[in-house]
Design an enzyme around this catalytic site. Structure first.
Site, PDB file in Angstrom:
ATOM      1  N   GLY A 105       0.817  -1.214   0.000  1.00  0.00           N
ATOM      2  CA  GLY A 105       0.000   0.000   0.000  1.00  0.00           C
ATOM      3  C   GLY A 105       0.845   1.256   0.000  1.00  0.00           C
ATOM      4  N   ARG A 106       2.072   1.105   0.432  1.00  0.00           N
ATOM      5  CA  ARG A 106       2.978   2.261   0.381  1.00  0.00           C
ATOM      6  C   ARG A 106       4.407   1.814   0.131  1.00  0.00           C
ATOM      7  NH1 ARG A 106       3.880   4.312   6.474  1.00  0.00           N
ATOM      8  NH2 ARG A 106       3.607   2.337   7.538  1.00  0.00           N
ATOM      9  N   ASP A 138      -2.492   6.927   2.558  1.00  0.00           N
ATOM     10  CA  ASP A 138      -1.942   7.951   1.667  1.00  0.00           C
ATOM     11  C   ASP A 138      -0.658   7.497   0.981  1.00  0.00           C
ATOM     12  OD1 ASP A 138      -0.157   7.961   3.743  1.00  0.00           O
ATOM     13  OD2 ASP A 138      -0.538  10.030   4.390  1.00  0.00           O
ATOM     14  N   ARG A 203       5.806 -12.750   1.438  1.00  0.00           N
ATOM     15  CA  ARG A 203       5.328 -13.025   2.800  1.00  0.00           C
ATOM     16  C   ARG A 203       4.382 -14.209   2.785  1.00  0.00           C
ATOM     17  NH1 ARG A 203       4.955  -7.373   4.178  1.00  0.00           N
ATOM     18  NH2 ARG A 203       6.382  -6.402   2.712  1.00  0.00           N
ATOM     19  N   ASP A 278       0.885 -11.107   7.023  1.00  0.00           N
ATOM     20  CA  ASP A 278       1.436 -10.283   5.941  1.00  0.00           C
ATOM     21  C   ASP A 278       2.779  -9.693   6.352  1.00  0.00           C
ATOM     22  OD1 ASP A 278      -0.529  -8.930   7.695  1.00  0.00           O
ATOM     23  OD2 ASP A 278       0.196  -7.114   6.744  1.00  0.00           O
ATOM     24  N   ASP A 288       9.149  -5.636   8.083  1.00  0.00           N
ATOM     25  CA  ASP A 288       8.113  -4.660   8.432  1.00  0.00           C
ATOM     26  C   ASP A 288       8.258  -4.151   9.867  1.00  0.00           C
ATOM     27  OD1 ASP A 288       7.118  -4.688   5.930  1.00  0.00           O
ATOM     28  OD2 ASP A 288       5.058  -5.132   6.484  1.00  0.00           O
TER      29      ASP A 288
HETATM   30  P1  AMP Z   1       1.421  -2.855   8.268  1.00  0.00           P
HETATM   31  O1  AMP Z   1       0.563  -2.788   9.489  1.00  0.00           O
HETATM   32  O2  AMP Z   1       2.455  -1.766   8.169  1.00  0.00           O
HETATM   33  O3  AMP Z   1       2.010  -4.203   8.035  1.00  0.00           O
HETATM   34  O4  AMP Z   1       0.475  -2.548   7.045  1.00  0.00           O
HETATM   35  C1  AMP Z   1      -0.628  -3.337   6.697  1.00  0.00           C
HETATM   36  C2  AMP Z   1      -1.120  -2.923   5.336  1.00  0.00           C
HETATM   37  O5  AMP Z   1      -1.491  -1.553   5.342  1.00  0.00           O
HETATM   38  C3  AMP Z   1      -0.110  -3.079   4.210  1.00  0.00           C
HETATM   39  O6  AMP Z   1      -0.810  -3.512   3.078  1.00  0.00           O
HETATM   40  C4  AMP Z   1       0.419  -1.688   4.033  1.00  0.00           C
HETATM   41  O7  AMP Z   1       0.930  -1.477   2.753  1.00  0.00           O
HETATM   42  C5  AMP Z   1      -0.813  -0.849   4.313  1.00  0.00           C
HETATM   43  N1  AMP Z   1      -0.496   0.511   4.777  1.00  0.00           N
HETATM   44  C6  AMP Z   1      -0.011   0.879   5.972  1.00  0.00           C
HETATM   45  N2  AMP Z   1       0.164   2.215   6.031  1.00  0.00           N
HETATM   46  C7  AMP Z   1      -0.245   2.724   4.843  1.00  0.00           C
HETATM   47  C8  AMP Z   1      -0.313   4.029   4.269  1.00  0.00           C
HETATM   48  N3  AMP Z   1       0.057   5.122   4.941  1.00  0.00           N
HETATM   49  N4  AMP Z   1      -0.780   4.138   3.003  1.00  0.00           N
HETATM   50  C9  AMP Z   1      -1.154   3.062   2.316  1.00  0.00           C
HETATM   51  N5  AMP Z   1      -1.115   1.807   2.781  1.00  0.00           N
HETATM   52  C10 AMP Z   1      -0.660   1.634   4.035  1.00  0.00           C
HETATM   53 MG    MG Z   2       3.203  -4.892   6.682  1.00  0.00          MG
END
Ligand code: AMP
Ligand code: MG
Length: 532
Positions: A105-106, A138, A203, A278, A288
């Site tokens: 997502g980012r 975002d 993953r 994930d 991560d």
């Molecule tokens: P995480 O908790 O960091 O492992 O993120 C879980 C999911 O949320 C993953 O698919 C990330 O890419 C997405 N994600 C987290 N923060 C953001 C952000 N600011 N914008 C877009 N996607 C995000």
């Molecule tokens: Mg992640």
């Protein structure tokens, strides 16, 4: 186009199907492992820090890293020749529940470097803008979380913990709005981008998504790609064609490397904080870095992640069990490849066996015992009970244990003197002190029985018990300075963490000290959320 020269060989996108829709809007992506996506340019890229040893892995020099092109490329404003930016599709179980499609997502992959020794290193920007997988996000990242990911990736590597690496940290010149504690106080923060480096960012959730969608062809393509590219030894003598037993052998290996990684986490006092599937690397790497933390005082129930404060699903002491839970999800995802789940159930047994044996050996190493004995478990269990009786700094305790004289007839007070520094508050009560003397006497007798001189045992212990770990308060000091425009401490911490087992006496007072009082309840130190 930038003048940075990299040897790119983008196997993932060459060998696996991509998304034929090129709209960069949040959506479900079907029938594809990845989507083309361009990083969103930023206002003013500026390099905060880089890891020279990671740059060397991909054939870049310090001079390359300090160039304007480097900052432009690793902020997502430019591409080096051969880079093809993409985002990967994956799913995951979050906090015990299937969450459906997540994906990068980012994070945006730039490509895979194959270096002079044939190693494959994928480069991935984190925080480079929206992708089809951004959902409500975002696509950006803030400086504080980027500093934490940059420093911890490298600290873990130098501690000997399997991990993804970090090449660079750039600020973007743009602001990002975040509600840091999710308490209705959003504020603008400086934006930043880390370039992560790993043989692969696949993953458990990368496979789960295709199993959940019954896209079994894609699941097989991805699994076979993974075997060819990252587990080629499992295909030896098979003409490149995996069979049921190959997938089972793969699970055994994933179970083994995951267990080994968790043993390391337990050794150094690392709490990942968000062990969703994930966030579990197929290569058994720590991946991560979000609301992770390091134990200051030893407390198996501790988690830095306030989002998990209630259930404490991902607390320090629960990590071994959660890793297995996650492996079961992965095993279920690959059942369609072989039809019959029973050999996979057997293969999962590798996790427990590897963890048990590895954990026992690791604890013996921490205690400086070279030859395992049957009653060592008892000694360890007793220590675990002792460490939670008073607030005891885990890192300092083990490091100081190496200083304890083991000779017969040493008085209790003298024996425990080196350890008293590990205690918080006013030190151990009389009762705890007595228990400490009893345990240390027992440990000393056990150590003595091996006939190894204290100095030799100390050297062995100091090679597994770090003096320097990236305590939450230390990362926070670096963040405070960097947010005020001074990156010196980020670089200094990177440097100290390069030699975590060395004494570095000149750095001891600040960087090897117990958590100071100001950090006890400060957000960013004891309390972190997923807001990053
Ligand atoms: P995480 O908790 O960091 O492992 O993120 C879980 C999911 O949320 C993953 O698919 C990330 O890419 C997405 N994600 C987290 N923060 C953001 C952000 N600011 N914008 C877009 N996607 C995000
Ligand atoms: Mg992640």
């Amino acid at each position: 186009m930038s003048a940075l020269t990299l040897e790119l060989d983008n196997s993932f996108i060459r060998e696996l199907p991509g998304d034929d829709d090129d709209r960069n809007v949040p959506r479900h992506v079907r029938g594809a492992c990845w989507s083309n996506v361009s990083p969103t340019p930023v206002a003013g890229p500026e390099l905060v820090a880089h890891a020279a040893e990671v740059a060397a892995l991909i054939g870049l020099t310090d001079e390359d890293c300090l160039s304007a092109e480097f900052a432009a490329v690793f902020a997502g404003n430019d591409l080096a020749p051969g880079m093809v930016p993409t985002a990967a599709c994956y799913g995951g179980h979050q906090f015990g529940h299937w969450a459906g499609q997540l994906g990068d997502g980012r994070a945006i992959s730039l490509g895979e470097v194959v270096n002079a020794t044939g190693e494959r290193w994928e480069l991935q920007l984190k925080g480079a803008g929206r992708t089809p997988y951004s959902r409500m996000g975002d696509g950006r990242a803030v400086l504080r979380s980027s500093i934490r990911e940059f420093l911890c990736s490298e600290a873990m590597h130098h501690l000997g913990v399997p991990t993804t690496r970090a090449l660079s940290l750039v600020t973007t010149g743009d602001e990002v709005i975040r509600d840091m504690l999710y308490d209705g106080n959003p504020r603008p923060e400086p934006g930043a981008i880390v370039c992560r480096v790993s043989p692969s960012f696949l993953r458990f959730g990368s496979y789960e998504i295709f199993a959940a969608r019954d896209e079994h062809g894609l699941l097989r393509s991805l699994a076979d790609y993974t075997l060819r590219t990252h587990f080629p030894h499992l295909l030896d003598g098979r003409d490149g064609a995996p069979g049921a037993d190959t997938y089972v052998a793969w699970l055994r290996e994933v179970a083994r490397t995951t267990a080994e990684m968790i043993v390391h986490w337990m050794r150094v006092g690392f709490v990942h904080g968000v062990m969703n599937t994930d966030n579990m690397s197929i290569l058994g790497l720590t991946i991560d870095y979000g609301p992770y933390g390091w134990l200051d005082d030893f407390d198996p129930g501790w988690t830095p992640n306030t989002t998990d404060a209630e259930g404490r699903r991902y607390a320090y002491g629960k990590q071994p069990g959660i890793a297995l839970w996650n492996l079961v999800r992965f095993a279920q995802a690959i059942v369609p490849l072989i039809g019959d789940p029973s050999p996979l159930e057997d293969a999962l047994g590798v996790y427990g066996a590897t963890f048990e044996a590895g954990h026992r050996r690791m604890m013996n190493d921490k205690l400086g015992l070279a030859e395992p004995r049957d009653d060592d478990d008892e000694l360890v269990d007793e220590l675990m009970r002792l460490l939670v009786r008073a607030e005891t700094d885990m890192t300092i305790f083990y490091r100081r244990l190496a200083e304890v004289p083991t000779a017969e007839g040493v008085a209790g007070a003298e024996r425990i003197a080196p350890l008293l520094d590990a205690y918080y508050a006013a030190g151990p009560t009389e009762e705890v002190r007595a228990a400490l003397v009893a345990w240390v006497d027992r440990w000393a007798a056990r150590a003595r029985s091996e006939g190894r001189p204290d100095a030799a045992r100390r050297a062995a212990m100091n090679a597994v018990n770090p003096k320097f770990v990236l305590r939450n308060c230390l990362a926070q000091l670096a963040i405070d300075d960097a947010e005020n425009g001074d990156p010196t401490r980020v670089r200094k911490l990177l440097d100290i963490m390069r030699r975590p087992y060395d004494e570095q006496p000149e750095e001891e007072a600040v960087y090897a000290a117990k958590r100071p009082d100001w950090a006890r309840n400060r957000p960013g130190c004891s309390m972190l959320s997923c807001s990053s």
